[in-house]
Enzyme design. Structure first.
Site, short mmCIF file in Angstrom:
data_model
loop_
_atom_site.label_atom_id
_atom_site.label_comp_id
_atom_site.label_asym_id
_atom_site.label_seq_id
_atom_site.Cartn_x
_atom_site.Cartn_y
_atom_site.Cartn_z
N LEU A 76 45.59 -30.79 4.74
CA LEU A 76 45.80 -29.41 4.32
C LEU A 76 46.28 -28.49 5.44
O LEU A 76 46.33 -27.27 5.28
CB LEU A 76 44.52 -28.86 3.68
CG LEU A 76 44.05 -29.65 2.45
CD1 LEU A 76 42.74 -29.09 1.92
CD2 LEU A 76 45.11 -29.69 1.37
N CYS A 77 46.67 -29.05 6.58
CA CYS A 77 47.21 -28.24 7.68
C CYS A 77 48.67 -27.88 7.39
O CYS A 77 49.42 -28.68 6.83
CB CYS A 77 47.15 -29.01 8.99
SG CYS A 77 45.51 -29.08 9.70
N HIS A 78 49.03 -26.67 7.81
CA HIS A 78 50.41 -26.24 7.69
C HIS A 78 51.24 -26.81 8.83
O HIS A 78 50.77 -26.83 9.97
CB HIS A 78 50.49 -24.70 7.75
CG HIS A 78 49.88 -24.02 6.58
ND1 HIS A 78 48.53 -23.79 6.49
CD2 HIS A 78 50.44 -23.53 5.45
CE1 HIS A 78 48.28 -23.18 5.34
NE2 HIS A 78 49.42 -23.00 4.69
N MET A 113 43.35 -26.92 14.87
CA MET A 113 43.44 -28.34 14.51
C MET A 113 44.44 -29.07 15.40
O MET A 113 44.24 -30.24 15.74
CB MET A 113 43.81 -28.50 13.04
CG MET A 113 42.71 -28.04 12.09
SD MET A 113 41.07 -28.71 12.45
CE MET A 113 41.37 -30.46 12.31
N GLU A 114 45.49 -28.38 15.81
CA GLU A 114 46.47 -29.00 16.70
C GLU A 114 45.84 -29.30 18.07
O GLU A 114 46.07 -30.37 18.64
CB GLU A 114 47.69 -28.09 16.84
CG GLU A 114 48.58 -28.06 15.62
CD GLU A 114 48.04 -27.30 14.41
OE1 GLU A 114 48.63 -27.41 13.33
OE2 GLU A 114 47.01 -26.58 14.54
N ASP A 128 42.47 -46.92 24.38
CA ASP A 128 43.36 -48.03 24.06
C ASP A 128 43.91 -48.69 25.32
O ASP A 128 43.94 -49.92 25.42
CB ASP A 128 44.51 -47.54 23.19
CG ASP A 128 45.48 -48.67 22.85
OD1 ASP A 128 45.03 -49.70 22.35
OD2 ASP A 128 46.68 -48.51 23.10
#
Length: 160
Positions: A76-78, A113-114, A128
């Site tokens: 739901l992020c733009h 969120m970014e 990793d």
């Protein structure tokens, strides 16, 4: 704290928030993460002795790419045209690597969120690249440290 979740409509269904009428403002978010590891692993990373190459450079690039791809990863992020993504990866003592992402945009929605995605992916990239030498690594303390801009105003985390 508001008790209405902005990603739910009146019937409780998930939806993308409508930002059509929001003002374009300068927005910033800073997030952090930590990768706890053996002291020998951290020394190998810092000294540039890893056989796979420069762990810090690869993790930094991975974090930048992740910030740009956040809308593809978080449903739901733009999608945003980011102005700046910066990652810092520094030892946090003898047994951990601290990662900080700072993301900026001129836009109608924030970049928390970014910044969180950038830190998370940078931390997972460190894991990793180093898992062959240290399977006991732990990614921890992924959190928002600071945000500015938007209707809710500034926020600075008091402590972890």
């Amino acid at each position: 704290m508001t008790n209405k979740l902005s990603h739910l409509d009146d019937q409780g269904r998930a939806n993308m928030v409508d930002v059509t009428d929001k003002a374009i403002t300068h927005r910033l978010a800073r997030a952090g993460a930590r990768v706890r590891m053996a002291a020998e692993t951290l020394a190998m990373i810092v000294d540039g002795r890893h056989a796979k190459g420069d762990v810090l450079a690869v993790a930094r690039i991975a974090g930048i790419q992740a910030a740009k791809k956040t809308a593809e990863l978080i449903p739901l992020c733009h999608p945003l045209m980011l102005s700046s993504v910066k990652l810092e990866l520094v030892p946090g003592g003898t047994d951990c690597l601290d990662i900080t992402a700072t993301v900026k945009v001129q836009g109608v929605t924030g970049v928390e969120m970014e910044a969180l995605t950038a830190c998370s992916i940078a931390a997972l990239t460190v894991y990793d690249m180093c898992k062959a030498v240290d399977k006991d690594m732990v990614v921890e303390q992924v959190c928002l440290l600071e945000k500015d801009g938007g209707k809710s105003g500034p926020y600075v985390r008091a402590s972890l």
